[in-house]
Motif scaffolding. Structure first.
Motif, short mmCIF file in Angstrom:
data_model
loop_
_atom_site.label_atom_id
_atom_site.label_comp_id
_atom_site.label_asym_id
_atom_site.label_seq_id
_atom_site.Cartn_x
_atom_site.Cartn_y
_atom_site.Cartn_z
N LEU A 1 11.12 17.26 1.07
CA LEU A 1 9.67 17.46 1.20
C LEU A 1 9.31 18.92 1.04
CD1 LEU A 1 9.08 14.90 4.04
CD2 LEU A 1 7.78 14.97 1.91
N LYS A 2 8.12 19.12 0.46
CA LYS A 2 7.60 20.46 0.21
C LYS A 2 6.27 20.63 0.95
CE LYS A 2 9.40 20.27 -4.51
NZ LYS A 2 9.05 20.36 -5.95
N PRO A 3 5.87 21.85 1.25
CA PRO A 3 4.57 22.06 1.91
C PRO A 3 3.41 21.43 1.13
CG PRO A 3 5.86 24.05 2.07
CD PRO A 3 6.63 23.11 1.19
N GLU A 4 3.50 21.41 -0.18
CA GLU A 4 2.43 20.81 -0.99
C GLU A 4 2.38 19.30 -0.90
OE1 GLU A 4 4.76 23.00 -2.00
OE2 GLU A 4 5.40 22.59 -4.06
N ASP A 5 3.34 18.68 -0.22
CA ASP A 5 3.29 17.24 0.02
C ASP A 5 2.42 16.92 1.24
OD1 ASP A 5 6.75 17.10 -0.84
OD2 ASP A 5 5.06 16.48 -2.09
N THR A 6 1.98 17.94 1.95
CA THR A 6 1.15 17.73 3.14
C THR A 6 -0.15 17.04 2.75
OG1 THR A 6 2.06 19.63 4.31
CG2 THR A 6 -0.15 18.90 4.96
N ALA A 7 -0.44 15.91 3.42
CA ALA A 7 -1.62 15.11 3.09
C ALA A 7 -1.68 13.92 4.04
CB ALA A 7 -1.56 14.60 1.65
N VAL A 8 -2.80 13.22 3.99
CA VAL A 8 -2.87 11.89 4.61
C VAL A 8 -2.40 10.90 3.55
CG1 VAL A 8 -4.33 10.13 5.63
CG2 VAL A 8 -4.75 12.56 6.12
N TYR A 9 -1.44 10.07 3.91
CA TYR A 9 -0.88 9.09 2.98
C TYR A 9 -1.46 7.71 3.29
CZ TYR A 9 2.45 12.42 1.10
OH TYR A 9 3.01 13.49 0.45
N TYR A 10 -1.94 7.07 2.23
CA TYR A 10 -2.57 5.76 2.36
C TYR A 10 -1.78 4.70 1.61
CZ TYR A 10 -6.74 8.34 3.84
OH TYR A 10 -7.63 9.16 4.50
N CYS A 11 -1.65 3.56 2.27
CA CYS A 11 -1.07 2.38 1.65
C CYS A 11 -2.20 1.58 1.02
CB CYS A 11 -0.38 1.57 2.75
SG CYS A 11 0.19 -0.04 2.27
N ALA A 12 -1.95 0.97 -0.13
CA ALA A 12 -2.98 0.20 -0.81
C ALA A 12 -2.37 -1.04 -1.44
CB ALA A 12 -3.65 1.06 -1.88
N ALA A 13 -3.22 -2.04 -1.67
CA ALA A 13 -2.74 -3.28 -2.28
C ALA A 13 -3.87 -3.93 -3.08
CB ALA A 13 -2.23 -4.25 -1.22
N ASP A 14 -3.47 -4.74 -4.05
CA ASP A 14 -4.45 -5.51 -4.81
C ASP A 14 -3.74 -6.61 -5.58
OD1 ASP A 14 -7.46 -5.30 -5.33
OD2 ASP A 14 -6.64 -5.73 -7.31
N GLN A 15 -4.52 -7.61 -5.94
CA GLN A 15 -3.96 -8.71 -6.71
C GLN A 15 -3.87 -8.29 -8.17
OE1 GLN A 15 -6.54 -12.04 -5.73
NE2 GLN A 15 -4.93 -12.91 -4.45
N SER A 16 -2.67 -8.10 -8.63
CA SER A 16 -2.46 -7.72 -10.02
C SER A 16 -0.99 -7.88 -10.36
CB SER A 16 -2.89 -6.27 -10.26
OG SER A 16 -2.56 -5.88 -11.58
N LEU A 17 -0.73 -8.27 -11.58
CA LEU A 17 0.65 -8.35 -12.05
C LEU A 17 1.09 -7.05 -12.71
CD1 LEU A 17 0.77 -11.96 -13.54
CD2 LEU A 17 1.77 -11.15 -11.40
N TRP A 18 0.13 -6.13 -12.88
CA TRP A 18 0.44 -4.87 -13.55
C TRP A 18 0.20 -3.72 -12.58
CZ3 TRP A 18 -2.27 -8.85 -15.77
CH2 TRP A 18 -1.63 -9.49 -16.86
N LEU A 19 1.02 -2.70 -12.67
CA LEU A 19 0.88 -1.56 -11.79
C LEU A 19 -0.24 -0.65 -12.26
CD1 LEU A 19 4.63 -0.69 -11.19
CD2 LEU A 19 3.13 -2.15 -9.85
N SER A 20 -0.94 -0.07 -11.31
CA SER A 20 -2.03 0.85 -11.65
C SER A 20 -1.89 2.13 -10.86
CB SER A 20 -3.38 0.20 -11.37
OG SER A 20 -4.43 1.14 -11.55
N GLU A 21 -2.24 3.25 -11.49
CA GLU A 21 -2.28 4.54 -10.83
C GLU A 21 -3.71 4.92 -10.43
OE1 GLU A 21 1.41 6.23 -13.60
OE2 GLU A 21 -0.31 7.51 -13.14
#
Length: 124
Positions: free
Chosen positions: A86-106
């Protein structure tokens, strides 16, 4: 309606590791994709990683490739984000997310379900 609950955030020194967990309130079908995003103060919510619930296909942001790994445990309806070096620039609030899809999205706009977020702070 899927509810997501993250855990595992905290304070760590640079070079250390953390593992985040995200538990879904109900069994997610294999048509779901799940992901992790992060948001630092004053910045946009950015993509970190995503995984297909059906076949485990993954995608990681360039900034975390080789350091972070997304995975899932179908039996526990839980996904994980292993964060190493881990690096200092990784500092953040991390959120989990989900959705109905067969394809990955960014794209965060493609996800309908979100957790409450967990703080990750990396000290230098």
């Amino acid at each position: 309606q899927v509810q997501l609950v993250e855990s595992g955030g905290g304070l760590v020194q640079a070079g250390g590791s953390l593992r985040l967990s995200c538990a879904a309130s109900q069994r997610t079908s294999t048509r779901y994709m799940m992901g992790w995003f992060r948001q630092a103060p004053g910045k946009e919510r950015d993509f970190v990683a995503a995984i297909s619930w059906s076949d485990g296909t993954t995608r990681h942001a360039e900034s975390v490739k080789g350091r972070f790994t997304i995975s899932r445990d179908n039996a526990k309806n839980t996904q994980y984000l292993q964060m190493n070096t881990l690096k200092p620039e990784d500092t953040a609030v991390y959120y989990c997310a989900a959705d109905q899809s067969l394809w990955l999205s960014e794209n965060k706009n493609d996800y309908d379900y979100w957790g409450q977020g967990t703080q990750v702070t990396v000290s230098s």
